[in-house]
Design a protein around this motif. Sequence first.
Motif, PDB file in Angstrom:
ATOM      1  N   LEU A 103      -0.650  -6.986   8.890  1.00 16.85           N
ATOM      2  CA  LEU A 103      -0.118  -5.786   8.261  1.00 16.85           C
ATOM      3  C   LEU A 103       0.584  -6.123   6.963  1.00 16.85           C
ATOM      4  O   LEU A 103       1.304  -7.119   6.878  1.00 16.85           O
ATOM      5  CB  LEU A 103       0.878  -5.089   9.196  1.00 16.85           C
ATOM      6  CG  LEU A 103       0.330  -4.598  10.533  1.00 16.85           C
ATOM      7  CD1 LEU A 103       1.461  -4.064  11.399  1.00 16.85           C
ATOM      8  CD2 LEU A 103      -0.733  -3.549  10.321  1.00 16.85           C
ATOM      9  N   ASP A 104       0.383  -5.286   5.981  1.00 17.46           N
ATOM     10  CA  ASP A 104       1.116  -5.382   4.723  1.00 17.46           C
ATOM     11  C   ASP A 104       2.164  -4.282   4.764  1.00 17.46           C
ATOM     12  O   ASP A 104       1.868  -3.119   4.502  1.00 17.46           O
ATOM     13  CB  ASP A 104       0.170  -5.197   3.539  1.00 17.46           C
ATOM     14  CG  ASP A 104       0.886  -5.259   2.209  1.00 17.46           C
ATOM     15  OD1 ASP A 104       2.137  -5.377   2.191  1.00 17.46           O
ATOM     16  OD2 ASP A 104       0.202  -5.185   1.174  1.00 17.46           O
ATOM     17  N   LEU A 105       3.368  -4.623   5.164  1.00 16.31           N
ATOM     18  CA  LEU A 105       4.404  -3.599   5.351  1.00 16.31           C
ATOM     19  C   LEU A 105       4.916  -3.034   4.039  1.00 16.31           C
ATOM     20  O   LEU A 105       5.605  -2.030   4.028  1.00 16.31           O
ATOM     21  CB  LEU A 105       5.549  -4.167   6.182  1.00 16.31           C
ATOM     22  CG  LEU A 105       5.156  -4.590   7.597  1.00 16.31           C
ATOM     23  CD1 LEU A 105       6.360  -5.127   8.348  1.00 16.31           C
ATOM     24  CD2 LEU A 105       4.520  -3.452   8.359  1.00 16.31           C
ATOM     25  N   GLY A 106       4.537  -3.664   2.906  1.00 14.57           N
ATOM     26  CA  GLY A 106       4.961  -3.147   1.606  1.00 14.57           C
ATOM     27  C   GLY A 106       4.317  -1.808   1.286  1.00 14.57           C
ATOM     28  O   GLY A 106       4.943  -0.909   0.785  1.00 14.57           O
ATOM     29  N   ASN A 107       3.022  -1.679   1.632  1.00 12.91           N
ATOM     30  CA  ASN A 107       2.343  -0.414   1.349  1.00 12.91           C
ATOM     31  C   ASN A 107       1.720   0.211   2.597  1.00 12.91           C
ATOM     32  O   ASN A 107       0.975   1.149   2.504  1.00 12.91           O
ATOM     33  CB  ASN A 107       1.277  -0.601   0.258  1.00 12.91           C
ATOM     34  CG  ASN A 107       0.168  -1.537   0.688  1.00 12.91           C
ATOM     35  OD1 ASN A 107       0.026  -1.856   1.860  1.00 12.91           O
ATOM     36  ND2 ASN A 107      -0.608  -1.985  -0.272  1.00 12.91           N
ATOM     37  N   ARG A 108       2.041  -0.326   3.746  1.00 17.02           N
ATOM     38  CA  ARG A 108       1.605   0.196   5.059  1.00 17.02           C
ATOM     39  C   ARG A 108       0.096   0.130   5.266  1.00 17.02           C
ATOM     40  O   ARG A 108      -0.424   0.743   6.177  1.00 17.02           O
ATOM     41  CB  ARG A 108       2.087   1.633   5.279  1.00 17.02           C
ATOM     42  CG  ARG A 108       3.573   1.786   5.277  1.00 17.02           C
ATOM     43  CD  ARG A 108       4.143   1.191   6.524  1.00 17.02           C
ATOM     44  NE  ARG A 108       5.573   1.440   6.565  1.00 17.02           N
ATOM     45  CZ  ARG A 108       6.414   0.666   7.159  1.00 17.02           C
ATOM     46  NH1 ARG A 108       6.017  -0.398   7.780  1.00 17.02           N
ATOM     47  NH2 ARG A 108       7.696   0.929   7.170  1.00 17.02           N
ATOM     48  N   ASP A 109      -0.628  -0.596   4.433  1.00 12.44           N
ATOM     49  CA  ASP A 109      -2.043  -0.821   4.657  1.00 12.44           C
ATOM     50  C   ASP A 109      -2.199  -2.071   5.500  1.00 12.44           C
ATOM     51  O   ASP A 109      -1.315  -2.918   5.557  1.00 12.44           O
ATOM     52  CB  ASP A 109      -2.801  -1.030   3.344  1.00 12.44           C
ATOM     53  CG  ASP A 109      -2.875   0.249   2.534  1.00 12.44           C
ATOM     54  OD1 ASP A 109      -2.804   1.333   3.137  1.00 12.44           O
ATOM     55  OD2 ASP A 109      -3.000   0.155   1.302  1.00 12.44           O
ATOM     56  N   ASP A 110      -3.333  -2.206   6.170  1.00 11.81           N
ATOM     57  CA  ASP A 110      -3.585  -3.428   6.914  1.00 11.81           C
ATOM     58  C   ASP A 110      -4.837  -4.106   6.395  1.00 11.81           C
ATOM     59  O   ASP A 110      -5.681  -3.493   5.769  1.00 11.81           O
ATOM     60  CB  ASP A 110      -3.697  -3.157   8.421  1.00 11.81           C
ATOM     61  CG  ASP A 110      -4.910  -2.330   8.777  1.00 11.81           C
ATOM     62  OD1 ASP A 110      -5.150  -1.330   8.091  1.00 11.81           O
ATOM     63  OD2 ASP A 110      -5.605  -2.693   9.728  1.00 11.81           O
ATOM     64  N   ALA A 111      -4.897  -5.393   6.635  1.00 14.59           N
ATOM     65  CA  ALA A 111      -6.056  -6.178   6.232  1.00 14.59           C
ATOM     66  C   ALA A 111      -6.370  -7.140   7.345  1.00 14.59           C
ATOM     67  O   ALA A 111      -5.504  -7.486   8.136  1.00 14.59           O
ATOM     68  CB  ALA A 111      -5.764  -6.934   4.945  1.00 14.59           C
ATOM     69  N   GLY A 112      -7.561  -7.586   7.406  1.00 13.90           N
ATOM     70  CA  GLY A 112      -7.873  -8.593   8.410  1.00 13.90           C
ATOM     71  C   GLY A 112      -9.233  -8.444   8.989  1.00 13.90           C
ATOM     72  O   GLY A 112     -10.076  -7.724   8.474  1.00 13.90           O
TER      73      GLY A 112
END
Length: 113
Positions: A103-112
């Motif tokens: 999770l990228d909590l900076g912009n609430r998007d996720d990757a993986g």
Amino acid sequence: MRTTNLFILRGHVGQAPKAFGKTAKVNVATDRVWTDSKGERKEETDWVTISLLNEKVAQWALTHVVKGDAVYAECRIADGSYKDKAGETVYTTDVIANAFHKLDLGNRDDAGA
């Protein structure tokens, strides 16, 4: 009737994932917060070891996930058993990831994977 075995976990990685052949395991911390009967705030951390059995997901995690990363996992619970060195049966409960994302909590998007 269809049944569901789904466990959703969101937490922080406690240490870098560890390889086990073509698979990996990762320890994830989750926090529980509640108020006790005296009105005092309590907090406790639970640690869950997640098995990444999909080779592609395991390799991605080993390359891209580090201690402290926020992760989201959709898992299933599986019971198993094995014989220890003394020949006694040891029963296990495993958490196996069906999906695992950083999770990228900076912009609430996720990757993986």
